[in-house]
Design an enzyme around this catalytic site. Sequence first.
Site, PDB file in Angstrom:
ATOM      1  N   CYS A  18       0.749  -1.269   0.160  1.00  0.00           N
ATOM      2  CA  CYS A  18      -0.042   0.117   0.115  1.00  0.00           C
ATOM      3  C   CYS A  18       0.725   1.319  -0.133  1.00  0.00           C
ATOM      4  CB  CYS A  18      -0.760  -0.055   1.250  1.00  0.00           C
ATOM      5  SG  CYS A  18      -1.774  -1.335   1.519  1.00  0.00           S
ATOM      6  N   ARG A  51      -4.885   1.367  -0.705  1.00  0.00           N
ATOM      7  CA  ARG A  51      -4.833   0.034  -0.523  1.00  0.00           C
ATOM      8  C   ARG A  51      -4.954  -0.873  -1.680  1.00  0.00           C
ATOM      9  NH1 ARG A  51      -9.135  -4.473   2.311  1.00  0.00           N
ATOM     10  NH2 ARG A  51      -7.414  -5.877   2.933  1.00  0.00           N
ATOM     11  N   GLY A  96       2.715  -3.002   3.737  1.00  0.00           N
ATOM     12  CA  GLY A  96       3.706  -3.943   3.730  1.00  0.00           C
ATOM     13  C   GLY A  96       3.129  -5.351   3.990  1.00  0.00           C
ATOM     14  N   ILE A 135      11.461 -11.402 -18.977  1.00  0.00           N
ATOM     15  CA  ILE A 135      11.363 -10.391 -20.061  1.00  0.00           C
ATOM     16  C   ILE A 135      12.753 -10.457 -20.837  1.00  0.00           C
ATOM     17  CG2 ILE A 135      12.126  -7.702 -20.698  1.00  0.00           C
ATOM     18  CD1 ILE A 135       9.388  -8.277 -20.170  1.00  0.00           C
ATOM     19  N   SER A 150      10.576 -12.618  -5.872  1.00  0.00           N
ATOM     20  CA  SER A 150      11.753 -12.003  -6.743  1.00  0.00           C
ATOM     21  C   SER A 150      13.022 -12.858  -5.912  1.00  0.00           C
ATOM     22  CB  SER A 150      11.873 -10.661  -6.730  1.00  0.00           C
ATOM     23  OG  SER A 150      12.588  -9.999  -5.422  1.00  0.00           O
ATOM     24  N   GLY A 151      14.277 -12.635  -6.429  1.00  0.00           N
ATOM     25  CA  GLY A 151      15.241 -13.336  -6.043  1.00  0.00           C
ATOM     26  C   GLY A 151      16.259 -12.207  -5.245  1.00  0.00           C
TER      27      GLY A 151
END
Length: 631
Positions: A2, A50, A76, A291, A363-364
Site C-alpha cells: 500500500c 490500499r 507491507g 523479459i 523475486s530473488g
Amino acid sequence: MCGIAGIFHLETAKPVEPARLRKMTDSLSHRGPDGSGIWTAPGVGLGHRRLSIIDLEGGAQPMLTADEAQVISYNGEIYNFQDVRVELESLGHQFATSSDTEVILYAWRQWGVDCLKRLNGMFAFAIFDQRTKQLFLARDRLGVKPLFYAPVSDGSILFGSELKALLANPLLRREPELRAVDDYLAFGYVPDHISLLKGVKKLPAGHYLLLEQGKPEPAPIQYWDMDFSQRNKASASALEDELVALMKDAVSARMIADVPLGAFLSGGVDSSAVVALMSEKSRQPVKTCSIGFDQASLDETSYAKQIAERFKTDHRARTVAADDFGLIDRLADHFDEPFADGSALPTYRVAELARENVTVALSGDGADEALAGYRRHVFHHAEERVRGLIPESFRGPALGWLGKVYPKADWAPRPLRAKSTLLSLARSGPEGYAEAVGVTTPAGRHAIYSDAMAKQLDGYRGEARMIDLMERAPARNGLDQAQYADMKMWLPGDILTKVDRTSMAVGLEAREPLLDYKLMEFAAKLPTNLRVRRGTGKYLMKKAMERYLPHDILYRPKMGFVTPIAQWLRGPLADEARAISGAGALARMGWFDQQALSKVADDHIAGKADNSRLLWQLLMLDKSLQRLFSL
C-alpha cells in the site's frame, strides 16, 4: 502492499485539514488502487491507499482498535502474523478481522516498541496512540519498504511512502541539498542517509521514530542490525542443509496471499532457486514471467525457459526492443529523486508483465548481498588478501604511482585492465571498495563541477558514508565490511528502491524471500570460504542448490538486467545528452561547468570515450530536477 501518508503536529494539537491529507494520499494512488481512507483527530491525520492482498473484505485502513485508542496506517506484509496473533489471543486480545494490520495494532498495544522484534516481514507503518499522544513510525529490518518524513513551518511532521506524498503538501520547502548531488553522482542513487530536498529525511532500515506531542523531534532509534563478527562452526554439509531449510521457510511464508501469486524468473541462480522452492511447495504450476531483449547479448530468456520447463511452471515471456527507452520519463515520475540504475527499465517491464496475471510476485533479490554474490565482493576479498601481504608504507606510494602511470584500457581483456586494481590496492580497503562500488570518482565529479558548486561542497565526498560504515562495521575482515556496507547503503538505496518503485508503479506487490532476516543473520555468520571460494561468490548457496538446479544455471557468469545505454546516448538520445549542458534544468542550477559537460557529451557521441554512465546519471538528474523544482 500500500501507500501511507500523514501529518503529525509536534508542538500543539492543531487541526489537520482532511483535504490536504487526502491530496497527499491520492498522490500514492498507484501504490493502492483498491481503496483509500483518511482519519483525523486533533493534531494528527493518517492516510492510506490500499492494494488488497490479505483479508480482502476486512483489512481497510486506517484501522482502529475496538476502543479506538490506537489507529494504524501500514504498508507491507507481516509473514508470521498468524503466529503473533495466536500469542496475542492467548494474552486476551480479540480480533475483528483476519488481517495482519490488526495484529500489528495489538502487538503495539501489548509490547510497545518491542513489538518490532516479533514481526517478520516488510513494512513501514504509523501508529497513533490516543492515550499517550505518541506517533510510532517504524521501518522493516532491511528497508524493503520506504518511509520519508520532514518537519514543516507550521510545526508538523509530514510523512509518506514516497517523496511525492510530501511534495503534495504546500508547506514542504523545496530547496536542494547539494551534498545529495555528490552522493548521487558517486553511486547512481540518493542513499537513505540524505535526500535531494533539504530537510527531508528517510527513516533508516531497522529503525523506529517515536514522536510525542509537546516534545521536540527525537532521533531515530535502531532496533536491529547485521552482525558479521561471529562465525558458525558447524560442518559445511550441515550449513548447506540449514540454508536450504531457511530458504524453504522464507519462500513458504511469502506464498500466503488471498490473490493470485507468481514469481519473476530471470534464469539466474537466485530467481531460479526461489521458483524451485515455490514449485516444491505449490500444488499448482507456479506462474512465472521473464523479459527478454531483441539483442542476443542482452537476452537471458533461454535460461528462464530452461528453469520453467524443469519445474513445469505456467511461464510467460515477453521480448522488448533494446531501444525501449520510452519509459525514462515515466520512471523519473515514479522515483522522484534521481535514480541511474539502468536495470530499472527492464525491472519495470517484468513487473508490468507479471501484473497482467498476478498481484503478488516473489523475486530473488537479496542473496547477492547476504552471501557475497557480486563480482566486486570476490575482487575485494582478493584485494584484501594482497593488502595483508604488502606493508601499507610500501603499498600506498608504489602501487599508487603504478596505478597513475598504467594506461586505462577498458577495451583490453580483463587481466590487462590493471589500472583500477592498482589504484584500489594503494588505498585502504574501505576507500578502495567505496570507489569500486561507485559510478563516478571524486576526481571525475570535480572535473565537471562549477567553481561555485565545489566551494559550497567544501570538501564533502559521497564515498565518506560508505567508508565510515565499513570502518565501524561489526566485522572480522574486509569481505564482512563490504557486505555490511552494501546491506546498509546499496541494498535499501538502490536494489530495494528499484523494486519498490517499479512494482508499485503497476500495482504489484513484490516479495523477497532471500531477504528474510533469519536467513540474513545466518549468512552473516558463515565462514568466509563458504561465501567466496576459488573466485566464486555465493559458494554455499550454489552448492546447496545443486540438488535442485543444473550446473549451467548455477555456475554461469552473472549477467543481470543490462540496457544498451551507451548506444542510446550515441543514437536516439544524443540530442538529450547534448542538451544537458545548455538547455536543461542542470544548466539553470549552476552546479556544473557547461563546457565540461559539453565535452563529456561530445566525446561520447563521437566515440572518443565511453561516458555513458555519467551521461545517464546527468540525464536522470536533469529530469528529476525538472519535476522537483518545476524547472
